[in-house]
Design an enzyme around this catalytic site. Structure first.
Site, PDB file in Angstrom:
ATOM      1  N   THR A  61       0.820  -1.218   0.000  1.00  0.00           N
ATOM      2  CA  THR A  61       0.000   0.000   0.000  1.00  0.00           C
ATOM      3  C   THR A  61       0.853   1.267   0.000  1.00  0.00           C
ATOM      4  O   THR A  61       1.831   1.382   0.736  1.00  0.00           O
ATOM      5  CB  THR A  61      -0.919   0.001   1.237  1.00  0.00           C
ATOM      6  OG1 THR A  61      -1.777  -1.124   1.169  1.00  0.00           O
ATOM      7  CG2 THR A  61      -1.749   1.272   1.294  1.00  0.00           C
TER       8      THR A  61
ATOM      9  N   SER B  50      -6.091   0.071  -2.944  1.00  0.00           N
ATOM     10  CA  SER B  50      -6.762  -1.000  -3.684  1.00  0.00           C
ATOM     11  C   SER B  50      -6.286  -1.093  -5.129  1.00  0.00           C
ATOM     12  O   SER B  50      -6.243  -2.177  -5.707  1.00  0.00           O
ATOM     13  CB  SER B  50      -8.281  -0.779  -3.654  1.00  0.00           C
ATOM     14  OG  SER B  50      -8.770  -0.854  -2.330  1.00  0.00           O
TER      15      SER B  50
ATOM     16  N   ARG C 146     -29.362 -10.551  32.838  1.00  0.00           N
ATOM     17  CA  ARG C 146     -29.779  -9.197  33.207  1.00  0.00           C
ATOM     18  C   ARG C 146     -31.302  -9.111  33.172  1.00  0.00           C
ATOM     19  O   ARG C 146     -31.936  -9.433  32.168  1.00  0.00           O
ATOM     20  CB  ARG C 146     -29.182  -8.194  32.211  1.00  0.00           C
ATOM     21  CG  ARG C 146     -29.586  -6.737  32.482  1.00  0.00           C
ATOM     22  CD  ARG C 146     -28.910  -6.213  33.746  1.00  0.00           C
ATOM     23  NE  ARG C 146     -28.897  -4.753  33.765  1.00  0.00           N
ATOM     24  CZ  ARG C 146     -29.803  -4.006  34.386  1.00  0.00           C
ATOM     25  NH1 ARG C 146     -30.813  -4.573  35.024  1.00  0.00           N
ATOM     26  NH2 ARG C 146     -29.692  -2.692  34.372  1.00  0.00           N
TER      27      ARG C 146
ATOM     28  N   GLY D 286     -25.464   0.337  29.587  1.00  0.00           N
ATOM     29  CA  GLY D 286     -24.294   1.058  30.075  1.00  0.00           C
ATOM     30  C   GLY D 286     -23.137   0.142  30.394  1.00  0.00           C
ATOM     31  O   GLY D 286     -21.975   0.526  30.245  1.00  0.00           O
TER      32      GLY D 286
ATOM     33  N   THR E 258     -11.306  -2.331   5.549  1.00  0.00           N
ATOM     34  CA  THR E 258     -10.496  -1.533   4.634  1.00  0.00           C
ATOM     35  C   THR E 258      -9.259  -2.257   4.132  1.00  0.00           C
ATOM     36  O   THR E 258      -8.945  -2.208   2.944  1.00  0.00           O
ATOM     37  CB  THR E 258     -10.063  -0.217   5.312  1.00  0.00           C
ATOM     38  OG1 THR E 258     -11.228   0.445   5.823  1.00  0.00           O
ATOM     39  CG2 THR E 258      -9.369   0.698   4.330  1.00  0.00           C
TER      40      THR E 258
ATOM     41  N   GLU F   1      -6.472  -5.291   3.118  1.00  0.00           N
ATOM     42  CA  GLU F   1      -6.568  -6.444   2.212  1.00  0.00           C
ATOM     43  C   GLU F   1      -7.678  -6.226   1.175  1.00  0.00           C
ATOM     44  O   GLU F   1      -8.302  -7.172   0.707  1.00  0.00           O
ATOM     45  CB  GLU F   1      -6.815  -7.736   2.993  1.00  0.00           C
ATOM     46  CG  GLU F   1      -5.639  -8.194   3.832  1.00  0.00           C
ATOM     47  CD  GLU F   1      -4.441  -8.613   3.001  1.00  0.00           C
ATOM     48  OE1 GLU F   1      -4.634  -9.168   1.907  1.00  0.00           O
ATOM     49  OE2 GLU F   1      -3.302  -8.382   3.442  1.00  0.00           O
TER      50      GLU F   1
END
Length: 691
Positions: free
Chosen positions: A184, A190, A363, A450, A471, A473
């Protein structure tokens, strides 16, 4: 000539049709639906909270899910469990995380005795199993291992020849030669064919000169470059001097081994400039850097010359006839990175879904007046968030496992058709799965309220570390376009009478069958046995893909004359992306159905069938507008699909604990007490210091 059917066969067919029509007129109530499988009849349970729960043999399901590489994964988990100093703490600085990550990798290789490069070469499926386990310990460690062995090591092994293996294999294997994968660039990611870094051959000294011609050609985001790397596989345009008017010939992008640091002093070598990319959103255990080359000279032997070579007198030779063929062969050998990302993304989805679902099972919140509060997973809205996601996790597991098996076969056989199949499938699954996981991580965090925001529960680190999967490869949008382009090639081949690649076999009949007018009777069948029939589900997925393929082909042809090929493609881009996603969903469902049918244990198979049906019907319902617009599904049938998918979601909720337990994740992976089925809520509050 067709063979005439016997009277018994004709009667049987007539009875089947009558039964189908009677089901349309008098549909069976959903709580009593059955699905008839030729191996194991599966009975759906009564749709009531007091109904009988499906009994699942969790051990059998775990064995089926974990597969034959369970032992090597347990070896990884055991090593890190017994070496707590190598476990990543909750709070750690970038520099300390980098050093810890390197020590973790050294411990894995030299302490635990696991040599990933051996499996990269000889047993890729086992390598990916190790990568999954390592990534669950620390995603930075998984990426660093991938850079060292799959990218740097894999490039030397797959793009080089025997002389390169003899010189570098042992050093890469034992980490004496830590390395980088420098593809890159700042201005080109790409678009690999657009890389600007140059490797010019000097026939006088028998060397290549590596140059960064401008700032945009600086190699960027290179893992292992900032701190630890001593070598880099550098992708550059090979330029050879000649004696015609041009003066130089550009032979296209090739790969070169370039030393970047001194083996003894670790100092940066002359002509090499290294910039630290600094603190990132995630994966801060990986030392990403930028590389610039100023007339760096390397021996001619450092060209990785499997697909193209340069002789002492500067003559170029290759067994492949063109720049495009060589480029395709080079990138084809590097497809393992995409396979690993798709597979690893599923692992992240397993972890996040497990944490969210286990928390949702313990929960409690609100409830009927004057009665105990109910668990939040008993709320339909919560089931709608998490149960289709759990079904997708199972679907992706089997799809990516199949991809890994195909990749392993490809590496052994080098079959051209299989190479093309794996290339397209890895691009599509990597794009689709990583995008889905990225969205699901936020949903899981929100599903824990939370408490999901507490760092100890991992959602923040998982989300940040995984985000880049969309993003690197290959950017997901670009990869989906590759899938769409391959589909269009197969479409054209179909009409020219050619053979289709394995993954596209269904297109052989689709243009005739799926694009004909939908059967008005079939469009109205509402019976549960029909909706849960794998053939109906797969036909529906493939029908949608075929309609999209046909319509986009027509649109491209229409726009190509006034706009040109590029302009037409851009005009239809969203259509093309939807087509690619639809095709990948069809492949995922096909592999899920095959996995259900291949499951040897009836109890595990029943659970998988339930989950598979939820995956299929939820996807159909989510895109019900498409099916309604072409009358593939009548209004009442659409309602039946919605009701059945809601019912299946409730049924999956009833066995959700067993389903996430089947992932068999170790405690340190889902380490916060709220993520454990056993233990009270107070244990969590005590753990984080509230009590």
């Amino acid at each position: 000539m067709q063979t005439l059917k016997s009277n018994d066969e004709s009667n049987s067919e007539a009875e089947r049709r009558i039964q189908r029509l009677s089901l349309h007129l008098n549909p069976i109530p959903i709580p009593h639906l059955t699905w008839n499988h030729h191996h194991h009849p599966l009975q759906m349970e009564n749709c009531s909270r007091g109904g009988k729960k499906l009994i699942v043999d969790a051990n059998s399901l775990t064995d089926y899910m974990r597969g034959k590489y369970r032992d090597i994964q347990e070896k990884v988990f055991d090593y890190f469990n017994t070496n707590p100093q190598l476990q990543t703490p909750l709070e750690i600085s970038k520099d300390n995380h980098r050093e810890l990550c390197m020590n973790q990798l050294l411990g894995l290789v030299r302490g635990a005795g696991i040599r990933p490069l051996h499996y990269v070469v000889n047993d890729p499926a086992k390598y990916f199993a190790i990568l999954e386990a390592v990534g669950s310990v620390d995603m930075s460690l998984g990426i660093k291992m991938g850079v060292q062995y799959s990218l740097w090591g894999g490039s030397v092994i797959n793009l080089g020849t025997q002389k390169h293996k003899d010189k570098y294999y042992d050093g890469i294997d034992n980490l004496d030669f830590p390395g980088c994968f420098a593809m890159t660039e700042l201005h080109h990611g790409s678009n690999v064919q657009g890389l600007q870094t140059v490797a010019t051959f000097d026939p006088i000294t028998d060397e290549f000169i590596i140059d960064t011609p401008n700032d945009g050609a600086i190699k960027w985001w290179i893992g292992n470059a900032a701190v630890h790397g001593k070598f880099a596989t550098v992708f550059a345009r090979l330029k050879l001097p000649n004696y015609d008017v041009k003066g130089i010939s550009d032979m296209g992008v090739h790969a070169f081994i370039v030393p970047i640091r001194d083996m003894k002093t670790h100092q940066t070598l002359p002509g090499i400039e290294i910039h630290d990319c600094g603190h990132k959103v995630g994966l801060n255990g990986v030392d990403n850097g930028a590389l610039r080359f100023r007339s760096v000279r390397i021996p001619r032997d450092n060209l990785l010359n499997r697909f193209g070579d340069v002789s002492r007198d500067g003559q170029y030779t290759s067994t492949l006839p063109s720049v495009n063929k060589r480029f395709g062969a080079t990138l084809g050998e590097l497809v393992g990175g995409r396979v690993g990302l798709a597979y690893s993304s599923v692992s992240v989805l397993k972890v996040s879904a497990t944490i969210a679902i286990r928390y949702s099972l313990i929960r409690q919140q609100f409830g009927p007046p004057n009665q105990p509060e109910v668990t939040i997973l008993d709320y339909q809205s919560h089931q709608h968030k998490l149960m289709p996601m759990l079904a997708s996790t199972y679907a992706f597991h089997f799809a990516t496992t199949n991809l890994v098996e195909k990749y392993a076969q490809m590496k052994k056989s080098h079959d051209e058709e299989l190479v093309a199949d794996v290339h397209a499938l890895s691009a599509g699954l990597k794009a689709y799965v990583t995008s889905y996981t990225a969205k699901s991580l936020s949903i899981c965090r929100e599903a824990c309220g939370g408490h999901g925001y507490a760092a100890v529960n991992r959602f923040g680190s998982l989300r940040n570390d995984h985000d880049i999967f969309q993003t690197f490869e290959g950017d997901n949008t670009v990869l989906l376009q590759q899938v769409a382009a391959d589909l269009l090639k197969q479409y054209q081949r179909k009409f020219k009478g050619g053979t289709l690649a394995a993954t596209w076999n269904y297109l052989r009949d689709s243009m005739n069958t799926y694009l004909s007018q939908p059967n008005p009777v079939t469009a109205r069948w509402e019976g549960g046995d029909h909706l849960r029939d794998p053939k109906f589900q797969l036909d529906a997925f493939r029908y949608r893909t075929s309609r999209l393929l046909h319509s986009v082909a027509v649109r491209l042809q229409k726009h190509s004359k006034p706009l040109g090929q590029f302009g037409a493609w851009n005009r239809c881009l969203n259509h093309l992306l939807t087509l690619a996603e639809s095709h990948i969903e069809s492949v995922i469902l096909e592999k899920f159905i095959e996995a259900v049918q291949s499951c040897p244990d009836p109890s595990a198979q029943a659970a998988l069938k339930l989950v598979c049906d939820l995956y299929a019907l939820d996807r159909i319902w989510n895109d019900i507008g498409t099916y309604r617009n072409v009358d593939y599904v009548a209004p009442n049938k659409a309602k039946a699909i919605h009701k059945l998918s809601e019912y299946l979601s409730f049924q999956v909720r009833n066995i959700a604990k067993e389903l996430v337990d089947a992932f068999d994740l170790p405690d340190h992976v889902t380490r916060a007490p709220i993520a454990k089925q056993s233990g009270a809520y107070s244990q969590y509050t005590q753990y984080v210091g509230f009590e």
